[in-house]
Design a protein around this motif. Structure first.
Motif, PDB file in Angstrom:
ATOM      1  N   ASP A   1      27.012  26.563  41.882  1.00 25.55           N
ATOM      2  CA  ASP A   1      26.310  27.758  41.431  1.00 25.55           C
ATOM      3  C   ASP A   1      26.659  28.075  39.956  1.00 25.55           C
ATOM      4  O   ASP A   1      27.746  27.774  39.482  1.00 25.55           O
TER       5      ASP A   1
ATOM      6  N   ASN B   1      26.686  31.348  37.344  1.00 22.15           N
ATOM      7  CA  ASN B   1      26.606  32.813  37.234  1.00 22.15           C
ATOM      8  C   ASN B   1      25.965  33.205  35.884  1.00 22.15           C
ATOM      9  O   ASN B   1      26.370  32.748  34.821  1.00 22.15           O
TER      10      ASN B   1
ATOM     11  N   THR C   1      22.881  34.640  40.396  1.00 24.17           N
ATOM     12  CA  THR C   1      23.342  33.237  40.467  1.00 24.17           C
ATOM     13  C   THR C   1      22.162  32.307  40.642  1.00 24.17           C
ATOM     14  O   THR C   1      21.110  32.692  41.159  1.00 24.17           O
TER      15      THR C   1
END
Length: 285
Positions: A234, A236, A250
């Protein structure tokens, strides 16, 4: 025996002249001797001279006492027997000067005449020499601080951030300012493949996600831990608003085709920064 009277061979006119000459001679001697003044000597000579006696012979005309003196003189002017006129006596002494008369009174002052017309204005004089510069005055007291003006409108917000994963791909987060045609400050997430050569960026508009803060003014990107075989992990994406709030979302990185999958809503970071905080902050409810 009485003396014999002998007649003079001179006529009456000649005898009268001799008599006048004798009178003048006697007068001159008296004046020269300083005995009397000229006027007194003349008067004495006249009084001592014998009075003329008119002749009344056959050839002389007798006086006419009834005639005036002017008439007798006019008449005797023709009488050849009349003796010559005696000499004029000397001029008498000048009498004393008379007293000065009193001064007349001063006349009254006449009325003041009318004021004359004002004359024409004369030409302007030349400019005088400039005077010396005066001393600088003391500095005045500082005035009171004015009131704080109103807060101006916020300027356009624009920002960019980046990260790279071992030269396999590169991530970008961009905050684009509003424009006349698009009044929204938008947040974008981008990715590009670096193998074998850097490719083009592929962008995803994060402003379309729910709860996106429209007053976002700064942005950042951070890569998280690795995921599975086809997932890198992921990523951010954070923004900070004009009032200091921090929001995040995200995205997942697909390594098979080097793309992003962004579908999570925006949410406030828990906790929010707070003044004076040390390992703390404002808890988000």
């Amino acid at each position: 025996m009485s003396p014999r009277h002998t007649s003079s061979p001179l006529g009456p006119l000649a005898r009268a002249r001799f008599q006048k000459a004798g009178v003048l001679t006697s007068l001159a001697l008296v004046v020269a001797g300083g005995l009397v003044t000229p006027a007194a000597a003349a008067a004495r000579a006249v009084s001592e001279s014998p009075a003329a006696t008119p002749r009344t012979g056959d050839h002389c005309k007798p006086h006419k006492p009834h005639q005036s003196r002017a008439g007798a003189e006019a008449y005797t002017g023709k009488d050849k027997c009349k003796g010559a006129t005696g000499a004029t006596g000397p001029k008498g002494a000048t009498g004393p000067k008379g007293a000065t008369g009193a001064k007349g009174a001063t006349g009254a002052t006449g009325p003041t005449g009318a004021t004359g017309a004002t004359g024409a204005t004369g030409p302007s004089g030349e400019n005088g020499t400039p005077g010396a510069t005066g001393a600088t005055g003391a500095t005045g007291a500082t005035g009171a601080t004015g009131a704080t003006g109103a807060t101006g409108a916020p300027g356009p917000c624009a920002d960019i951030d980046a990260t790279r994963d071992e030269n396999n791909f590169e991530l970008r987060a961009v905050l684009s300012p509003a424009t006349a045609s698009d009044p929204v400050t938008r947040a974008y997430a981008g990715i590009r493949d670096l193998q074998p050569d850097p490719g083009p960026y592929l962008w995803t508009d994060l402003s379309q996600l729910d709860n996106y803060p429209s007053n976002a003014c700064g942005i950042s990107v951070a890569q998280q831990a690795l995921g599975g075989m086809d997932t890198e992990g992921d990523v951010n994406i954070d923004v900070i608003t004009t009032d200091g709030a921090i929001w995040e979302t995200t995205c997942e990185v697909s390594t098979s085709d080097i793309t992003l999958a962004c579908g999570n809503d925006w949410a406030l970071v828990n906790r929010q920064p707070a003044p004076g905080a040390v390992n703390g902050g404002t808890v988000v409810p």
